[in-house]
Design an enzyme around this catalytic site. Structure first.
Site, PDB file in Angstrom:
ATOM      1  CG  HIS A 125      -2.561   3.573   3.747  1.00 39.27           C
ATOM      2  ND1 HIS A 125      -3.381   3.433   2.365  1.00 39.27           N
ATOM      3  CD2 HIS A 125      -2.361   2.447   4.317  1.00 39.27           C
ATOM      4  CE1 HIS A 125      -3.749   1.928   2.316  1.00 39.27           C
ATOM      5  NE2 HIS A 125      -3.657   1.046   2.941  1.00 39.27           N
ATOM      6  CB  CYS A 173      -0.768   0.019   1.502  1.00 41.87           C
ATOM      7  SG  CYS A 173      -1.528  -1.310   1.070  1.00 41.87           S
ATOM      8  CG  ASN A 176      -6.670  -0.265   2.502  1.00 41.86           C
ATOM      9  OD1 ASN A 176      -5.675   0.834   1.762  1.00 41.86           O
ATOM     10  ND2 ASN A 176      -5.442  -1.005   3.724  1.00 41.86           N
TER      11      ASN A 176
HETATM   12  N1  ACO Z   1     -16.629  -8.600  11.905  1.00 52.60           N
HETATM   13  C1  ACO Z   1     -16.892  -9.320  12.988  1.00 52.60           C
HETATM   14  N2  ACO Z   1     -15.928  -9.735  13.945  1.00 52.60           N
HETATM   15  C2  ACO Z   1     -14.929  -9.800  12.666  1.00 52.60           C
HETATM   16  C3  ACO Z   1     -14.428  -8.962  11.864  1.00 52.60           C
HETATM   17  C4  ACO Z   1     -15.784  -8.827  11.368  1.00 52.60           C
HETATM   18  N3  ACO Z   1     -15.564  -7.987   9.899  1.00 52.60           N
HETATM   19  N4  ACO Z   1     -12.895  -9.006  11.357  1.00 52.60           N
HETATM   20  C5  ACO Z   1     -12.441  -9.812  13.008  1.00 52.60           C
HETATM   21  N5  ACO Z   1     -13.730 -10.233  13.861  1.00 52.60           N
HETATM   22  C6  ACO Z   1     -13.468 -11.047  15.063  1.00 52.60           C
HETATM   23  C7  ACO Z   1     -12.366 -11.276  15.466  1.00 52.60           C
HETATM   24  O1  ACO Z   1     -12.596 -13.256  14.167  1.00 52.60           O
HETATM   25  C8  ACO Z   1     -11.727 -11.562  16.551  1.00 52.60           C
HETATM   26  O2  ACO Z   1     -13.224 -12.134  17.262  1.00 52.60           O
HETATM   27  P1  ACO Z   1     -12.649 -12.969  18.396  1.00 52.60           P
HETATM   28  O3  ACO Z   1     -11.798 -12.390  18.977  1.00 52.60           O
HETATM   29  O4  ACO Z   1     -13.279 -13.855  18.709  1.00 52.60           O
HETATM   30  O5  ACO Z   1     -11.535 -14.648  17.858  1.00 52.60           O
HETATM   31  C9  ACO Z   1     -12.434 -10.552  16.831  1.00 52.60           C
HETATM   32  O6  ACO Z   1     -13.784  -9.757  15.595  1.00 52.60           O
HETATM   33  C10 ACO Z   1     -11.078  -8.988  16.977  1.00 52.60           C
HETATM   34  O7  ACO Z   1     -10.329  -9.771  15.981  1.00 52.60           O
HETATM   35  P2  ACO Z   1      -9.099  -9.010  15.708  1.00 52.60           P
HETATM   36  O8  ACO Z   1      -8.015  -8.817  14.648  1.00 52.60           O
HETATM   37  O9  ACO Z   1      -7.892  -8.820  17.014  1.00 52.60           O
HETATM   38  O10 ACO Z   1     -10.092  -7.418  15.657  1.00 52.60           O
HETATM   39  P3  ACO Z   1      -9.335  -5.762  15.275  1.00 52.60           P
HETATM   40  O11 ACO Z   1      -9.291  -4.877  16.769  1.00 52.60           O
HETATM   41  O12 ACO Z   1      -7.346  -6.381  15.957  1.00 52.60           O
HETATM   42  O13 ACO Z   1      -9.270  -5.026  14.019  1.00 52.60           O
HETATM   43  C11 ACO Z   1      -8.211  -5.423  11.466  1.00 52.60           C
HETATM   44  C12 ACO Z   1      -9.062  -6.010  13.296  1.00 52.60           C
HETATM   45  C13 ACO Z   1      -9.976  -4.343  11.467  1.00 52.60           C
HETATM   46  C14 ACO Z   1      -8.336  -5.987  10.917  1.00 52.60           C
HETATM   47  C15 ACO Z   1      -7.375  -4.011  12.886  1.00 52.60           C
HETATM   48  O14 ACO Z   1      -5.895  -5.441  12.900  1.00 52.60           O
HETATM   49  C16 ACO Z   1      -6.666  -3.235  11.870  1.00 52.60           C
HETATM   50  O15 ACO Z   1      -7.401  -2.834  10.420  1.00 52.60           O
HETATM   51  N6  ACO Z   1      -4.905  -4.226  11.147  1.00 52.60           N
HETATM   52  C17 ACO Z   1      -4.478  -3.143  10.431  1.00 52.60           C
HETATM   53  C18 ACO Z   1      -4.771  -3.291   8.752  1.00 52.60           C
HETATM   54  C19 ACO Z   1      -4.345  -2.568   7.553  1.00 52.60           C
HETATM   55  O16 ACO Z   1      -4.129  -2.044   8.068  1.00 52.60           O
HETATM   56  N7  ACO Z   1      -4.147  -3.321   6.739  1.00 52.60           N
HETATM   57  C20 ACO Z   1      -3.858  -2.921   5.880  1.00 52.60           C
HETATM   58  C21 ACO Z   1      -2.108  -2.378   5.253  1.00 52.60           C
HETATM   59  S1  ACO Z   1      -1.760  -2.236   4.233  1.00 52.60           S
HETATM   60  C22 ACO Z   1      -1.708  -2.945   2.514  1.00 52.60           C
HETATM   61  O17 ACO Z   1      -0.140  -3.407   2.555  1.00 52.60           O
HETATM   62  C23 ACO Z   1      -2.752  -3.654   1.843  1.00 52.60           C
END
Ligand code: ACO
Length: 338
Positions: free
Chosen positions: A259, A118, A289
């Site tokens: 980003h 990204c 994103n």
């Molecule tokens: N809906 C409902 N529940 C969900 C969802 C969803 N869409 N997705 C995950 N969960 C659940 C998980 O299964 C987990 O359940 P559990 O506790 O029973 O196991 C719970 O929600 C918490 O999951 P986490 O992964 O800890 O959630 P978090 O608060 O960390 O948010 C997220 C996840 C949004 C992906 C976050 O970690 C994030 O934004 N990370 C950065 C991602 C990013 O920036 N990516 C792009 C980089 S750029 C590139 O090069 C592509």
């Protein structure tokens, strides 16, 4: 990387393209075990655009590049190079940029693709700035173009809700009096974090087989928690470095264009840096994103809405797969990119 040497360089025009179809969180929650509330609270995303079947990254990239070139009033035959950054290119090869160059009439241009997760748009801007600054080219068109919906596992709620499709382009050219200029870059990479965010199969490391398809290895995989941790740390570090190198201070920044991965990441990083909320540009509520397209989409919106003025200091920031990161500091021009 330090502030730029050679002749001064600027962005003379921007262009964007978005698919018409908007997919809301509520619509996603009909096929995935998720809710609008969860997605909004954890990410800040409310909707995203999704390209129609058969639409590829180059299709969106062509529209964005054509708009940027038209706005710059640049004859396409004067373009020296087209660089496309994408995590969802048309194919492994040929370069997506070759088709974009062909379709916009850049008959004398070289064309190549750039893979930097990204961070791709900021990397493309750095390469283009180097080329133009050194006098190798007069006009370089850079394009961040994504159809990420084509590489998402629509059964995986942890990634499917995060991304959207779109494209943004910029014309990079020598700076003119009052036309703004690019001040410097900070680029970095940490390959130890490669497995945190990838499409595992389809390249030479894990060639396509029936097994890789059955195991869904051709889709984007991400360790969200670790990427989150990385992002919140690196934005502050990289921003601080580029400011130091250019001899500027954080309180001088008029617009921060990060980003668009997650609102919590952006708020955390801006808070740590001390950049007030009203100076931070976001669009992920509407588009999710869009990877390499997110920075130019934001910048174009800020420019079109009159949010930017002559002499404004703008900080662009990319981060993502690789792991990679890239910060760019630029001064906005009188007219700004059109
Ligand atoms: N809906 C409902 N529940 C969900 C969802 C969803 N869409 N997705 C995950 N969960 C659940 C998980 O299964 C987990 O359940 P559990 O506790 O029973 O196991 C719970 O929600 C918490 O999951 P986490 O992964 O800890 O959630 P978090 O608060 O960390 O948010 C997220 C996840 C949004 C992906 C976050 O970690 C994030 O934004 N990370 C950065 C991602 C990013 O920036 N990516 C792009 C980089 S750029 C590139 O090069 C592509």
């Amino acid at each position: 990387m330090v502030g730029l040497e050679g002749r001064a360089v600027t962005i003379t025009a921007l262009g964007t393209a978005l698919p018409d179809r908007e997919v809301t969180n509520d619509e996603l929650s009909r096929s995935l075990d998720t809710t609008d509330e969860w997605i909004r609270q954890r990410t800040g995303i409310g909707a995203r655009r999704v390209a129609a079947p058969g639409v590829s990254a180059s299709d969106l990239g062509i529209l964005a590049a054509r708009q940027a070139v038209d706005r710059a009033r640049l004859p396409p035959e004067d373009i020296g190079l087209v660089i496309t950054a994408s995590i969802s290119p048309d194919q492994l090869f040929p370069p997506t940029a070759s088709r974009i160059a062909y379709e916009i009439g850049a008959v004398r241009a070289g064309a190549c693709d750039l893979s930097a997760g990204c961070s791709g748009f900021v990397y493309a801007l750095a390469l283009a700035s180097g080329m133009v600054g050194a006098g190798i080219h007069e006009h370089v068109v850079i394009v961040g173009a994504e159809v990420i919906s084509s590489i998402l596992d629509w059964r995986d709620r942890s990634t499917a809700v995060l991304f959207g499709d779109g494209a943004g382009a910029a014309v990079v050219a020598p700076a003119t009096e009052g036309g703004g200029r690019i001040l410097g870059f900070d680029l970095g990479s940490d390959g130890a974090g490669g497995p945190l965010l990838s499409v595992p199969a389809g390249g030479s490391r894990m060639p396509a087989t029936h097994d890789t398809v059955d195991a869904r290895q051709h889709y984007l995989k991400m360790n969200g928690r670790e990427v989150y941790r990385f992002a919140t740390r690196i934005i502050g570090d990289s921003a601080t470095r580029v400011l130091e190198q250019c001899g500027r201070r954080i309180d001088e920044i008029d617009l921060f264009v990060p980003h668009q991965a997650n609102m919590r990441i952006i708020e955390h990083a801006a808070g740590r840096l001390g950049i007030p909320r009203e100076r931070v540009c976001t669009n992920l509520e509407r588009y999710g994103n869009t990877s390499c397209a997110s920075v130019p989409l934001c910048l174009d919106e800020a420019s079109a809405s009159g949010r930017l003025h002559e002499g404004d200091l703008v900080l662009l920031m990319g981060f993502g797969a690789g792991l990679t990161w890239g910060a760019c500091l630029m001064e906005w021009g009188a007219a700004g990119p059109l």
